[in-house]
Write an enzyme that holds these catalytic residues in place. Structure first.
Site, PDB file in Angstrom:
ATOM      1  N   GLU A 180      12.359  11.477   8.429  1.00 55.25           N
ATOM      2  CA  GLU A 180      12.820  12.539   9.317  1.00 55.25           C
ATOM      3  C   GLU A 180      14.077  13.216   8.769  1.00 55.25           C
ATOM      4  O   GLU A 180      14.238  14.440   8.866  1.00 55.25           O
ATOM      5  CB  GLU A 180      13.112  11.977  10.710  1.00 55.25           C
ATOM      6  N   CYS A 212      17.559   7.738  13.177  1.00 53.13           N
ATOM      7  CA  CYS A 212      16.927   9.049  13.033  1.00 53.13           C
ATOM      8  C   CYS A 212      16.934   9.818  14.348  1.00 53.13           C
ATOM      9  O   CYS A 212      17.017  11.052  14.361  1.00 53.13           O
ATOM     10  CB  CYS A 212      15.490   8.881  12.540  1.00 53.13           C
ATOM     11  N   ARG A 226      -0.307  -3.667 -15.370  1.00 50.71           N
ATOM     12  CA  ARG A 226      -0.284  -3.134 -16.734  1.00 50.71           C
ATOM     13  C   ARG A 226      -1.013  -1.792 -16.849  1.00 50.71           C
ATOM     14  O   ARG A 226      -0.617  -0.938 -17.631  1.00 50.71           O
ATOM     15  CB  ARG A 226      -0.938  -4.138 -17.703  1.00 50.71           C
ATOM     16  N   LEU A 231     -10.489 -18.820  -2.517  1.00 55.25           N
ATOM     17  CA  LEU A 231     -11.005 -17.775  -1.630  1.00 55.25           C
ATOM     18  C   LEU A 231     -11.688 -18.372  -0.403  1.00 55.25           C
ATOM     19  O   LEU A 231     -11.453 -17.939   0.736  1.00 55.25           O
ATOM     20  CB  LEU A 231     -11.986 -16.884  -2.392  1.00 55.25           C
ATOM     21  N   THR A 232     -12.522 -19.386  -0.620  1.00 57.78           N
ATOM     22  CA  THR A 232     -13.237 -20.022   0.484  1.00 57.78           C
ATOM     23  C   THR A 232     -12.275 -20.672   1.463  1.00 57.78           C
ATOM     24  O   THR A 232     -12.481 -20.624   2.686  1.00 57.78           O
ATOM     25  CB  THR A 232     -14.237 -21.065  -0.054  1.00 57.78           C
TER      26      THR A 232
END
Length: 351
Positions: free
Chosen positions: A55, A89, A217, A298-299
């Protein structure tokens, strides 16, 4: 119902805010535009913590400050009303005589949480809320998740063959390194994703088999802090992640293991590792985690329910046998086609 103009200008706020994705932590991404007689006369977005908010940048960009009193300020997130590294703000908006503010969504963090809206209304301003609220919350999903669920936003990412394998069956003595399923464009996209997240996690098995660097990268941006889940803590100090700049945190159960310069976090064997990792990250102020682990890691996150979205590349090649990809249920958010794969983004409808 929001007016078409309101939707258009909040969309522009979202475009501006998204320019700083990955750069504003711990602050949210915010964009703002100033509109006079239906035309944008100023705009800005928050670049990084400690810098002026959206803002402020939008107001400062207006050449003729005299017309601010007859202008509308648009912003995708509720303006702050507290002193932090920068002044509130709301005070600037009020002091400039802006009488109408249209915003996308309320800021639910403890320091704001409706206080900005109340401050503006008490000063006699008209405040319209909830314009493209779903899109505004999606943009700042990491920020909202952190403050509302008290844990980082967790994204799972993997690539699988056309027949559902993470990796083909490798012969004994096979060279260490990734078995690529996707092409160059997908790999560039993954590095872009990494630049948006504060942390990235993998398991010891992936370190031993693929020797990844887990940094950025192929894109310009910040490297995430690297996390390794290794119950034994037995890791080759010559692995790539120990040779490059950046911070490594190893989550392990054996407190006596020497892990060199990495930060050691000892896990309780009686509690979920995923939950302990999430709690640790929340306690040090981390809002996002990208999991690029193998099937076991992951599991584990899937079964504990500690995930918010999954990004899954399905390649064109068939492996026929190897390491099976995890199963996951959720709501398909988007699909994208690449020359060598299909990307699905799935949201956890139960989280």
């Amino acid at each position: 119902m929001p007016e078409n103009g309101d939707i258009k200008f909040i969309k522009r706020c979202l475009e501006l805010a998204g320019k700083a994705e990955g750069q504003t932590y711990p602050n949210p991404m915010v964009g703002s535009v100033i509109v006079h007689n239906g035309l944008i006369i100023g705009e800005g977005y928050h670049l990084k913590a400690g810098n002026p908010h959206a803002e402020v940048n939008a107001i400062n960009s207006v050449a003729d400050k005299g017309i601010l009193k007859s202008s509308i300020l648009y912003v995708n997130l509720e303006p702050c009303s507290h002193f932090g590294k920068t002044p509130p703000c709301t005070d600037l908006i009020i002091s400039r005589g802006i009488r109408k503010i249209v915003l996308g969504t309320v800021d639910t963090s403890e320091k704001v949480s409706g206080k900005g809206i109340a401050r503006l209304k008490n000063a006699g301003c008209e405040v319209i809320t909830g314009v493209l609220e779903k899109e505004c919350r999606r943009l700042n999903r990491r920020f909202f998740n952190f403050h509302e669920k008290k844990r980082p936003y967790i994204t799972l990412k993997w690539a699988q063959s056309a027949d559902g394998y993470l990796d083909s069956k490798r012969p004994d003595g096979d060279e260490i390194g990734p078995n690529w399923i996707t092409g160059k464009p997908e790999r560039v996209l993954v590095h872009k994703w990494r630049s948006f997240e504060q942390t990235i996690l993998t398991g010891a098995g992936t370190i031993r088999k693929d020797n990844p660097q887990l940094n950025v990268r192929e894109w310009t941006g910040n490297d995430p802090v690297r996390l390794i889940l290794s119950y034994s803590g037995s890791l080759d100090k010559k692995s790539a992640i120990f040779k490059i700049n950046g911070t490594n945190i190893v989550f392990l159960r054996n407190s006596d293991t020497d892990i060199g310069k990495a930060i050691k976090v000892v896990l309780n064997v009686n509690e979920s590792s995923a939950r302990q990792i999430a709690d640790y990250l929340f306690n040090i102020g981390i809002q996002s985690l990208l999991v690029e682990g193998g099937a076991k890691v992951l599991t584990h996150f899937i079964l504990t329910g500690l995930w918010d979205e999954a990004r899954i590349f399905t390649g064109n090649a068939f492996f026929k046998k190897g390491i099976k990809a995890p199963g996951i249920n959720g709501t398909v958010f988007t699909k994208s086609k690449f020359s060598r794969s299909m990307l699905q983004i799935i949201l956890n409808s139960g989280s």
